[in-house]
Design an enzyme around this catalytic site. Structure first.
Site, PDB file in Angstrom:
ATOM      1  CE  LYS A  52      -1.912  -3.888   1.288  1.00  0.00           C
ATOM      2  NZ  LYS A  52      -1.134  -2.865   1.993  1.00  0.00           N
ATOM      3  CD  GLN A  96       2.498  -2.350   1.809  1.00  0.00           C
ATOM      4  OE1 GLN A  96       1.400  -2.121   1.310  1.00  0.00           O
ATOM      5  NE2 GLN A  96       2.633  -3.087   2.875  1.00  0.00           N
ATOM      6  CG  ASP A 119      -3.373   2.192   3.770  1.00  0.00           C
ATOM      7  OD1 ASP A 119      -3.824   1.041   3.950  1.00  0.00           O
ATOM      8  OD2 ASP A 119      -2.281   2.420   3.222  1.00  0.00           O
TER       9      ASP A 119
HETATM   10  N1  GUN Z   1       2.328  -2.014   5.821  1.00  0.00           N
HETATM   11  C1  GUN Z   1       1.839  -2.998   6.592  1.00  0.00           C
HETATM   12  N2  GUN Z   1       0.492  -2.931   6.624  1.00  0.00           N
HETATM   13  C2  GUN Z   1       0.128  -1.897   5.850  1.00  0.00           C
HETATM   14  C3  GUN Z   1      -1.133  -1.344   5.466  1.00  0.00           C
HETATM   15  O1  GUN Z   1      -2.200  -1.773   5.875  1.00  0.00           O
HETATM   16  N3  GUN Z   1      -1.064  -0.266   4.632  1.00  0.00           N
HETATM   17  C4  GUN Z   1       0.088   0.244   4.190  1.00  0.00           C
HETATM   18  N4  GUN Z   1       0.040   1.297   3.395  1.00  0.00           N
HETATM   19  N5  GUN Z   1       1.271  -0.241   4.518  1.00  0.00           N
HETATM   20  C5  GUN Z   1       1.286  -1.302   5.345  1.00  0.00           C
END
Ligand code: GUN
Length: 284
Positions: A52, A96, A119
């Site tokens: 990311k 996350q 998200d």
């Molecule tokens: N953990 C696994 N996929 C994601 C996601 O798309 N966003 C977040 N915040 N955590 C995750």
């Protein structure tokens, strides 16, 4: 034999579009900023968070990185989210998941300002999607809609079957396909005669989290098959929820794992951050 939907290529196009827009905003004095918070050192999470941050750099965003220790209390995390909510120079906040067991994911997600919830997990954004008003949409299902549209696959009037009902993928996926005028069925672990229902699908989205579960018997001849799963299979090789070798000869289009849905999630996250920055510009 199915045509492969190239998620790497389509996600690169989207990132390129975002990059151009970010350059334009930069000229207007706006630096798009994403704050990324990780609690603990879960290995998979560290890889995702790293990707990311790299994507932010690539498209010309600023990323703020918060790597907090496993012992961080919920209050400390809520305080950080609160501080980032209040900062005018932060467009998106991403915590996350998963979080350590002593922290309520629900409480933390709901503490993020819906205006910075890139998200799309906040209940307000889920509700907006459900009733059809503009908001942030969960990145993986939003990415799947882009894969379909950019591959020239019509959704309107099609039988769409989603296997999996998570808040992050299955439910928003169903809402998005419905928004595109698909006829949508959602299946899950308690569904009876799953194979009969999936075999009706013109568009089948597999998000059940079981390696290679969807075999040819589950799929109609000529169906579009989208694989959301990602697992480490035999010989450490990545595989999805779909048994690719079994299904590909029968499908018209299929997403591979890796290189299908996965790269789209980050591209849509970048797109959501851009959208957030533009919304903030429009308000000021
Ligand atoms: N953990 C696994 N996929 C994601 C996601 O798309 N966003 C977040 N915040 N955590 C995750």
């Amino acid at each position: 034999m199915a045509e492969i939907i190239d998620g790497k290529k389509i996600s690169a196009q989207i990132k390129e579009e975002v990059k151009q827009e970010a350059e334009r905003l930069l000229k207007e004095g706006v630096t798009v900023t994403l704050a990324v918070i990780q609690v603990g050192q879960d290995k998979a999470s560290s890889v995702y968070v790293g990707n990311k941050k790299k994507a932010c750099e690539y498209v010309g965003f600023r990323s703020l990185s918060y790597e907090l220790p496993e012992e961080t209390t919920m209050q400390e995390l809520l305080d950080l989210v609160g501080e980032l909510n209040g900062r005018m120079d932060v467009d998106g906040i991403l915590v996350q998941l998963p979080l350590p067991a002593h922290i309520s994911e629900e409480k933390v997600i709901q503490a993020i300002s819906p205006d910075k919830d890139v998200d799309g997990f906040h209940v307000q954004n889920a509700g907006r999607l459900a009733v059809g008003i503009e908001g942030f949409v969960s990145c993986t299902p939003a990415g799947i809609i882009e894969l379909l549209k950019r591959s020239g696959i019509e959704i309107c009037g099609k039988e769409c079957v989603v296997v999996g009902r998570s808040n992050i993928v299955g439910k928003p996926m169903a809402a998005l396909l419905l928004r595109e005028n698909g006829t949508v069925t959602v299946c899950h672990s308690r569904t009876k005669e799953l194979d009969k229902i999936t075999a009706r699908a013109d568009i089948l989205v597999a998000a059940l989290g079981k390696p290679k579960f969807i075999t040819a018997e589950y799929v109609k001849e000529g169906a579009v098959v989208i694989d959301v799963g990602i697992h480490r299979g035999e010989n450490n090789k990545l595989c999805g929820d779909v048994d690719f070798d079994s299904v590909a000869p029968k499908a018209s289009y299929i997403t591979p794992v890796p290189g299908g849905v996965g790269p789209m999630t980050i591209a849509m996250l970048m797109s959501n951050c851009l959208k957030s920055a533009k919304m903030r510009m429009d308000k000021s």
